[in-house]
Design a protein around this motif. Structure first.
Motif: not given
Ligand code: DC
Length: 230
Positions: A42-44, A112-114, A134-136, A183-185
């Motif tokens: 997701y970062r890339a 994007v997630r799909k 986060r969703d594995i 914010r990210r949480d």
């Molecule tokens: O694990 P990380 O902090 O490098 O992840 C960065 C962001 O990517 C996180 O805030 C949410 C997103 N992310 C996601 O939505 N689903 C994932 N499986 C992994 C990361």
């Protein structure tokens, strides 16, 4: 029993700063499995959008690059993860502040997630992988054999992330790390698509007072205990 359940997949989820990356990498090393950092993917993608000047409100354009981006995760001789975007190494730049500031806008988009989930499933298809994200355990591999949810209290997570930035030579205040994490949480837990949550069958580990080695051992104990029963 699904084919995924027969595969050896270790799913590690949890919020930022819970210790997932370091732990997942070590668990993979000890099991001789491949380590997949889905956050790096997701970062890339976020970095690509920034580089191409894409408006983060333009969902169509973001979904489009999620199809076209060439994202490769490789390991160097020391076993460290190297991230490549469209053929160029971006291991360091995907950790930049600008990426942190925009990633939630991209990772909440369904299309994007799909795409990312399809890529992750393909990468884990043959098993013997540790996936971290986060969703594995809930979405990508809901039938993974081993699932863990790592957590830690907020101030400990802030302190860890701050130390990480400092060790990378990045100047950032504790207050700024705190804001970013808050914010990210919020965004990770409240987004409509694949929000961060513990899978009902995941083992919960509070890492606040544990060393990395203790967390790794707990995970390996669960896996070994299960293997002995088989
Ligand atoms: O694990 P990380 O902090 O490098 O992840 C960065 C962001 O990517 C996180 O805030 C949410 C997103 N992310 C996601 O939505 N689903 C994932 N499986 C992994 C990361």
């Amino acid at each position: 029993m699904s084919s995924e359940r027969k595969q050896n997949i270790v799913a590690i989820d949890g919020p930022a700063g819970a210790g997932k990356s370091t732990v997942a990498k070590l668990v993979a090393e000890r099991l001789k499995y491949f380590y997949i950092d889905t956050g790096a993917m997701y970062r890339a993608l976020t970095l690509k959008a920034i580089k191409e000047g894409i408006d983060f409100k333009d969902e169509k354009a973001l979904v489009k690059i999620s199809h076209s981006a060439d994202i490769q995760l490789k390991r160097d001789k020391e076993g460290n993860l190297k991230v490549f975007l469209d053929g160029k190494e971006v291991t360091k730049s995907i950790r930049d502040r600008e990426v942190n500031q925009h990633i939630s806008l991209l990772s909440k988009i369904k299309g994007v997630r799909k795409n990312m989930v399809a890529r992750q499933r393909e990468m884990g298809r043959k098993g013997r992988v540790v996936l971290e994200g986060r969703d594995i355990g809930t979405v990508v591999f809901p039938r993974a054999r081993y699932k863990f949810y790592l957590d830690a209290n907020f101030s400990e997570r802030v302190a860890r992330r701050h130390r990480e930035f400092i060790s990378l030579g990045k100047k950032i205040s504790l207050a700024e790390v705190k804001r970013d994490l808050l914010r990210r949480d919020r965004s990770d837990k409240l987004r409509k698509v694949a929000p961060l949550k513990k899978a009902p069958d995941a083992v919960y580990i509070d890492t606040t007072c544990l060393s990395i080695e203790e967390v790794v051992e707990r995970i390996l104990d669960c896996i070994r205990g299960d293997l002995r029963k088989r």
